[in-house]
Design a protein around this motif. Sequence first.
Motif, PDB file in Angstrom:
ATOM      1  N   ILE A  73       0.851  -1.192   0.000  1.00 25.24           N
ATOM      2  CA  ILE A  73       0.000   0.000   0.000  1.00 25.24           C
ATOM      3  C   ILE A  73       0.885   1.240   0.000  1.00 25.24           C
ATOM      4  CG2 ILE A  73      -0.168  -0.002   2.523  1.00 25.24           C
ATOM      5  CD1 ILE A  73      -2.999   1.085   2.231  1.00 25.24           C
ATOM      6  N   ASP A  74       0.463   2.233  -0.754  1.00 26.69           N
ATOM      7  CA  ASP A  74       1.145   3.522  -0.732  1.00 26.69           C
ATOM      8  C   ASP A  74       0.465   4.401   0.309  1.00 26.69           C
ATOM      9  OD1 ASP A  74       3.026   2.965  -2.758  1.00 26.69           O
ATOM     10  OD2 ASP A  74       1.509   3.327  -4.289  1.00 26.69           O
ATOM     11  N   ILE A 105       9.934  -0.123   9.083  1.00 33.47           N
ATOM     12  CA  ILE A 105      10.630  -0.471   7.846  1.00 33.47           C
ATOM     13  C   ILE A 105       9.614  -0.512   6.707  1.00 33.47           C
ATOM     14  CG2 ILE A 105      12.116  -2.171   6.707  1.00 33.47           C
ATOM     15  CD1 ILE A 105      13.360  -0.877   9.228  1.00 33.47           C
ATOM     16  N   ASP A 106       9.905   0.220   5.621  1.00 35.19           N
ATOM     17  CA  ASP A 106       8.965   0.227   4.498  1.00 35.19           C
ATOM     18  C   ASP A 106       9.248  -0.951   3.560  1.00 35.19           C
ATOM     19  OD1 ASP A 106      11.164   0.981   2.956  1.00 35.19           O
ATOM     20  OD2 ASP A 106      10.394   2.964   2.472  1.00 35.19           O
ATOM     21  N   ALA A 107       8.501  -1.042   2.475  1.00 32.54           N
ATOM     22  CA  ALA A 107       8.631  -2.183   1.562  1.00 32.54           C
ATOM     23  C   ALA A 107       9.990  -2.237   0.878  1.00 32.54           C
ATOM     24  CB  ALA A 107       7.517  -2.139   0.509  1.00 32.54           C
ATOM     25  N   ALA A 108      10.654  -1.097   0.774  1.00 30.74           N
ATOM     26  CA  ALA A 108      11.999  -1.069   0.183  1.00 30.74           C
ATOM     27  C   ALA A 108      13.066  -1.368   1.225  1.00 30.74           C
ATOM     28  CB  ALA A 108      12.265   0.289  -0.452  1.00 30.74           C
ATOM     29  N   LEU A 119       1.872   5.411  12.846  1.00 31.36           N
ATOM     30  CA  LEU A 119       1.621   3.981  12.657  1.00 31.36           C
ATOM     31  C   LEU A 119       0.116   3.706  12.683  1.00 31.36           C
ATOM     32  CD1 LEU A 119       2.988   1.247  12.181  1.00 31.36           C
ATOM     33  CD2 LEU A 119       2.970   0.910  14.656  1.00 31.36           C
ATOM     34  N   GLN A 120      -0.606   4.399  13.545  1.00 28.75           N
ATOM     35  CA  GLN A 120      -2.065   4.266  13.562  1.00 28.75           C
ATOM     36  C   GLN A 120      -2.653   4.702  12.226  1.00 28.75           C
ATOM     37  OE1 GLN A 120      -2.649   6.701  17.041  1.00 28.75           O
ATOM     38  NE2 GLN A 120      -2.997   4.907  18.375  1.00 28.75           N
ATOM     39  N   GLY A 121      -2.100   5.758  11.625  1.00 25.68           N
ATOM     40  CA  GLY A 121      -2.547   6.209  10.311  1.00 25.68           C
ATOM     41  C   GLY A 121      -2.279   5.177   9.231  1.00 25.68           C
ATOM     42  N   LEU A 122      -1.119   4.539   9.295  1.00 25.16           N
ATOM     43  CA  LEU A 122      -0.807   3.472   8.337  1.00 25.16           C
ATOM     44  C   LEU A 122      -1.787   2.316   8.501  1.00 25.16           C
ATOM     45  CD1 LEU A 122       0.914   2.046   6.208  1.00 25.16           C
ATOM     46  CD2 LEU A 122       2.524   1.410   8.043  1.00 25.16           C
TER      47      LEU A 122
END
Length: 137
Positions: A73-74, A105-108, A119-122
Motif C-alpha cells: 500500500i502507498d 521499515i517500508d517495503a523497500a 503507525l495508527q494512520g498506516l
Amino acid sequence: MVELFETDGDIVTLFHPALVWLDVTTHAPAPQPGWRYEDGALSPPEALPLPAMRAAALGTLPAWELAERAAGIDHASRHWLTTPEALQDIRDALLAGLVPGGVWIDAAREVVPMTLAELQGLWAACVTRARRSTSAG
C-alpha cells in the motif's frame, strides 16, 4: 575469485593445472570467499554503495516476496508491505502502544522514523483498503 579448500593431498594435482592455488594459512586477514587474487595479491571485494547492496539483496528474494512487496500500500509518500506478517507486526506494535525504536521499515527495507500516531494512520489506511477490496469483490 577465491575459493577456500583444505586438503592433506597435493592440491595442484587434484584440479586442472590452469587453476592457481595459494597457501593462505598465514595470510592476515584470512581471505574469505569472494576475495580476488590479482597481480600476486589477495584483496577483499570492493564495498558496494548501499543502494547497490539493497538492489542485490532484493534480487535474491523469492518471487512470492517480490509479489507481496508490489501488492503493498502507498501511504504517506512510502510503499508499505501488507503481507499477513507485516500487518501482524503493525497490530502487535499498536497493541503494545509503541513503535519499537521509533522507526518502521517500508517495503523497500528503508528505515523510516515513525510515531505511534503515524503507525495508527498506516493501520487505518491498510484497514480502509482491505474494506474496499472486500466490498468490491
